[in-house]
Design a protein around this motif. Structure first.
Motif, mmCIF file in Angstrom:
data_model
loop_
_atom_site.group_PDB
_atom_site.id
_atom_site.type_symbol
_atom_site.label_atom_id
_atom_site.label_comp_id
_atom_site.label_asym_id
_atom_site.label_seq_id
_atom_site.Cartn_x
_atom_site.Cartn_y
_atom_site.Cartn_z
ATOM 1 N N MET B 268 0.720 -1.393 0.086
ATOM 2 C CA MET B 268 0.241 0.049 -0.091
ATOM 3 C C MET B 268 0.680 1.294 -0.309
ATOM 4 N N TYR B 269 1.967 1.216 0.663
ATOM 5 C CA TYR B 269 3.113 2.538 0.791
ATOM 6 C C TYR B 269 3.430 2.752 -0.755
ATOM 7 N N ILE B 270 3.839 1.449 -1.369
ATOM 8 C CA ILE B 270 4.454 1.986 -2.692
ATOM 9 C C ILE B 270 3.043 2.362 -3.528
ATOM 10 N N LEU B 271 2.208 1.949 -3.495
ATOM 11 C CA LEU B 271 0.815 2.382 -4.350
ATOM 12 C C LEU B 271 0.555 3.960 -4.189
ATOM 13 N N SER B 272 0.638 4.249 -2.720
ATOM 14 C CA SER B 272 0.217 5.667 -2.426
ATOM 15 C C SER B 272 1.416 6.593 -2.858
ATOM 16 N N ASN B 273 2.678 6.051 -2.527
ATOM 17 C CA ASN B 273 3.695 6.961 -2.586
ATOM 18 C C ASN B 273 4.018 7.250 -4.229
ATOM 19 N N GLU B 274 3.798 6.438 -4.974
ATOM 20 C CA GLU B 274 3.645 6.381 -6.681
ATOM 21 C C GLU B 274 2.671 7.641 -6.938
ATOM 22 N N GLY B 275 1.366 7.297 -6.424
ATOM 23 C CA GLY B 275 0.409 8.018 -6.719
ATOM 24 C C GLY B 275 -0.313 7.729 -7.928
ATOM 25 N N LEU B 276 0.098 6.725 -8.605
ATOM 26 C CA LEU B 276 -0.546 6.331 -9.734
ATOM 27 C C LEU B 276 -1.792 5.540 -9.669
ATOM 28 N N HIS B 277 -1.669 4.748 -8.510
ATOM 29 C CA HIS B 277 -2.738 3.678 -8.179
ATOM 30 C C HIS B 277 -3.782 4.059 -6.966
ATOM 31 N N VAL B 278 -4.168 5.227 -6.868
ATOM 32 C CA VAL B 278 -4.881 5.735 -5.815
ATOM 33 C C VAL B 278 -6.072 4.758 -5.472
ATOM 34 N N ASN B 279 -6.718 4.298 -6.507
ATOM 35 C CA ASN B 279 -7.999 3.604 -6.294
ATOM 36 C C ASN B 279 -7.630 2.120 -5.712
ATOM 37 N N GLU B 280 -6.415 1.661 -6.155
ATOM 38 C CA GLU B 280 -5.963 0.298 -5.576
ATOM 39 C C GLU B 280 -5.489 0.455 -4.284
ATOM 40 N N ALA B 281 -5.036 1.567 -3.848
ATOM 41 C CA ALA B 281 -4.418 1.939 -2.446
ATOM 42 C C ALA B 281 -5.639 2.022 -1.674
ATOM 43 N N PHE B 282 -6.724 2.546 -1.989
ATOM 44 C CA PHE B 282 -8.131 2.329 -1.363
ATOM 45 C C PHE B 282 -8.509 0.932 -0.959
ATOM 46 N N ALA B 283 -8.257 0.228 -2.090
ATOM 47 C CA ALA B 283 -8.729 -0.919 -1.986
ATOM 48 C C ALA B 283 -8.000 -1.762 -0.855
ATOM 49 N N SER B 284 -6.510 -1.761 -1.039
ATOM 50 C CA SER B 284 -5.621 -2.329 0.382
ATOM 51 C C SER B 284 -6.253 -1.523 1.607
ATOM 52 N N ALA B 285 -6.411 -0.531 1.680
ATOM 53 C CA ALA B 285 -6.615 0.274 2.749
ATOM 54 C C ALA B 285 -7.907 -0.497 3.612
ATOM 55 N N VAL B 286 -8.922 -0.749 2.719
ATOM 56 C CA VAL B 286 -10.137 -1.494 2.873
ATOM 57 C C VAL B 286 -9.976 -2.750 3.629
ATOM 58 N N VAL B 287 -9.094 -3.461 3.034
ATOM 59 C CA VAL B 287 -8.584 -4.962 3.479
ATOM 60 C C VAL B 287 -7.809 -4.656 4.892
ATOM 61 N N LEU B 288 -6.838 -3.687 4.999
ATOM 62 C CA LEU B 288 -6.251 -3.483 6.172
ATOM 63 C C LEU B 288 -7.178 -3.044 7.193
ATOM 64 N N LEU B 289 -8.254 -2.177 7.108
ATOM 65 C CA LEU B 289 -8.959 -1.871 8.084
ATOM 66 C C LEU B 289 -9.824 -3.058 8.585
ATOM 67 N N ALA B 290 -10.164 -4.081 7.599
ATOM 68 C CA ALA B 290 -11.122 -5.085 7.907
ATOM 69 C C ALA B 290 -10.048 -6.001 8.708
#
Lengths: 282, 311
Positions: B268-290
């Motif tokens: 998730m860090y790689i995704l959000s740091n690149e800034g190219l895959h924000v939607n996918e980062a959101f999806a990982s955040a959902v899984v982490l929250l769950a």
């Protein structure tokens, strides 16, 4: 036979207990062995108080990062501690039992959210708001401070709440009997009695804030200059390490490890304060 | 068996109920009090605001991430193989699972045994125990990035493992060790002395007493420590970036080349740091929250069970 077995198990338990000593020694040895020579090579004052960090041209001053870490932590404490203490007062003296069953897990959940999720939240929510309010990129000292303030909330709340609960009820009841209102009894009788616990909460919060990495790196902007205002970008010691460790080599890498050593020393001082406080309480 | 506790509870209710009525302040009286003392009113409002802020913040974070993330939980995100197109989080999830299990396998026995030594074997005023306590406390205060640096220096460089899953696992094990020791210690201290005396009285040795009487009684307490540790492992990222690295596949070996493994947080860090895959980062955040939610739920259940036993 039985005796031998007992002896072996005793030794095994002892060895396991010593693992934490070994761990701390190893951490110290590895960090110091790689970090201290670098500090020597760069020069202590040039390293700690140099204001220029340009590894490509041989400048290794981490003063901006030290200032960055301290300022971010300061803002986090200013935001997180008052809210945290007030929330702890709510939980121990206001919250009805039925509501408590919901609030307590909520605070636990707040503590359990991974820092990368906080960082991402800061990036997609707080950064745009800051951009709107103050212009610029939105990634700034203030943004990081606010985010860290939220992140230290659960630490402050939990520690303060348990120290408030440890205050004898008679303090509160005595104040009430003297005609003080509920609020006055809580804030001027119970809360001062929980002073040392609250101080411990603040120290724990500071420790968490200064060591935080992944959330800060996403929202602080990471410029290696001493910030001119609260809305300019900063870099903390922690994010300095993560940002450049991946490609650094030679003295540059050692300077980054030395940054870790400085951070480690900061944490040790904070820990010492904490244990001194604990000992005084006992 | 079941009747006894309920009877005790109703008894308790009967005795406490009148007490609640004696000091009850009516709303009118309260308002009058506030009118006389504006400071109290202000303090009360501040307390309420702080509580609303704290809980509101949590609800806001969760709601925001769920609303933006759940629509992006596509089948692509759970593809077995990571490609630059689907940026699947499945390998990262499996890596997280494997690393959590391995970390626990290393840290739990050491931590539990250490606690057994501290509680059952060490004599009062032992110098060594003091040192162990100080180092354990120090260990629990060290920020994860410092653990990461150390792990990188020791395992990746000195041992020549490179970015490897094992480096991350040992680093994590060191991080959660103090947590396991502390919670186990608490659980062991909560075991009544009569258990130990009873066991010794029946002729059992120390070892037998520890393994057959004390540890089984302390299992719920130890479990709550394990659950907390799992939470810490799943949420950790700073200590792992430079130890287990950011490999996007499930490694075939624990050390050496190709054993680099990104956990869900690093992914998730790689995704959000690149800034190219924000939607996918959101999806990982959902899984982490769950996952966080699930872990908290289980630890709550265990704690409630312990409290019930005590009460």
């Amino acid at each position: 036979m039985q005796k031998v077995k007992e002896g072996i198990m005793h030794a095994l338990f002892l060895i396991c207990a010593c693992v934490s000593i070994l761990a701390v020694v190893l951490i110290c040895v590895y960090l110091l062995a790689s970090g201290v020579p670098a500090i020597g090579e760069i020069g202590v004052t040039d390293f700690l108080f140099g204001t220029k960090w340009k590894p490509s041209s041989g400048y290794y001053g981490i003063f901006p990062m030290i200032i960055g870490s301290i300022l971010v932590t300061g803002i986090a404490v200013v935001i997180g501690v008052p809210i945290g203490i007030l929330c702890a007062v709510f939980m121990s003296h206001y919250c009805p039992k039925k509501l408590y069953r919901f609030v307590k897990p909520a605070i636990n959940l707040l503590a359990g959210i991974p820092s990368i999720v906080y960082g991402f939240f800061g990036l997609v929510v707080i950064v745009p708001i800051m951009k709107e309010l103050f212009g610029g990129s939105g990634k700034s000292l203030l943004t990081a401070g606010i985010l860290l303030g939220i992140m230290i909330l659960p630490t402050v709340i939990k520690t303060t709440e348990s120290s408030l609960n440890a205050v004898p009820k008679s303090y509160y009841e005595g104040a009430l009997a003297l005609g003080a209102t509920h609020e006055r009894s809580v804030f001027f009788a119970s809360l001062p009695a929980a002073k040392s616990g609250i101080l411990a909460a603040i120290i724990l919060g500071v420790g968490r804030a200064i060591g935080e990495t992944m959330a800060v790196i996403l929202v602080a902007g990471n410029q290696t200059v001493i910030p001119k205002s609260i809305t300019s970008g900063i870099r903390t010691m922690t994010s300095n390490i993560v940002m450049e460790m991946g490609y650094a080599g030679g003295l540059h890498r050692e300077a980054l490890i030395a940054t870790g050593v400085v951070l480690f020393v900061f944490i040790l001082i904070i820990n010492l304060c904490f244990s001194a406080l604990k000992r005084r309480k006992d | 068996m079941t009747d006894a506790p309920t009877a005790a509870m109703t008894n308790e209710k009967k005795t406490t109920a009148p007490e609640n009525y004696i000091n009850r302040v009516t709303l009118g009286a309260r308002l009058k009090q506030y009118a006389r003392s504006p400071l109290s009113l202000i303090l009360m409002i501040l307390v309420m605001l702080a509580a609303i802020f704290s809980v509101g913040m949590l609800i806001f974070i969760i709601a925001y991430i769920l609303i933006n993330g759940v629509p992006h939980l596509t089948a692509e995100q759970f593809d077995w193989n990571y490609t630059t197109e689907n940026v699947s989080m499945m390998p990262a999830m499996i890596n997280t699972l494997i690393m959590t299990a391995l970390t626990l396998v290393i840290a739990v026995p050491i931590g539990v045994f250490a606690a057994v030594y501290l509680v059952e074997y060490a004599k009062r005023g032992n110098k060594l125990v003091k040192i162990i306590r100080v180092t354990t406390e120090t260990l629990s205060g060290i920020p994860s990035i410092v653990f990461g640096l150390f792990g990188y220096l020791m395992f990746n460089i000195s041992f020549g493992w490179g970015f490897s899953m094992m480096a991350g696992v040992i680093t994590l094990a060191m991080m959660i060790l103090p947590l396991i020791i502390r919670t186990t210690e608490e659980a062991l201290l909560a075991v009544p002395d009569s258990y130990r005396e009873g066991s010794f009285g029946l002729g059992a040795g120390k070892m037998r007493t520890v393994f057959r009487v004390i540890l089984p009684t302390a299992v719920p307490g130890i479990m709550s420590g394990v659950i907390l540790s799992i939470g810490r492992i799943v949420g950790e990222s700073a200590a792992l970036i430079f130890t287990s690295g950011s490999g996007h596949s499930i490694p075939g070996s624990l050390v050496g080349s190709g054993s680099s493994a990104a956990t869900l947080t690093v992914h998730m860090y790689i995704l959000s740091n690149e800034g190219l895959h924000v939607n996918e980062a959101f999806a990982s955040a959902v899984v982490l929250l769950a996952l966080t939610f699930l872990i908290n739920l289980v630890s709550d259940l265990i704690e409630r069970r312990i409290a019930k036993k005590k009460g």
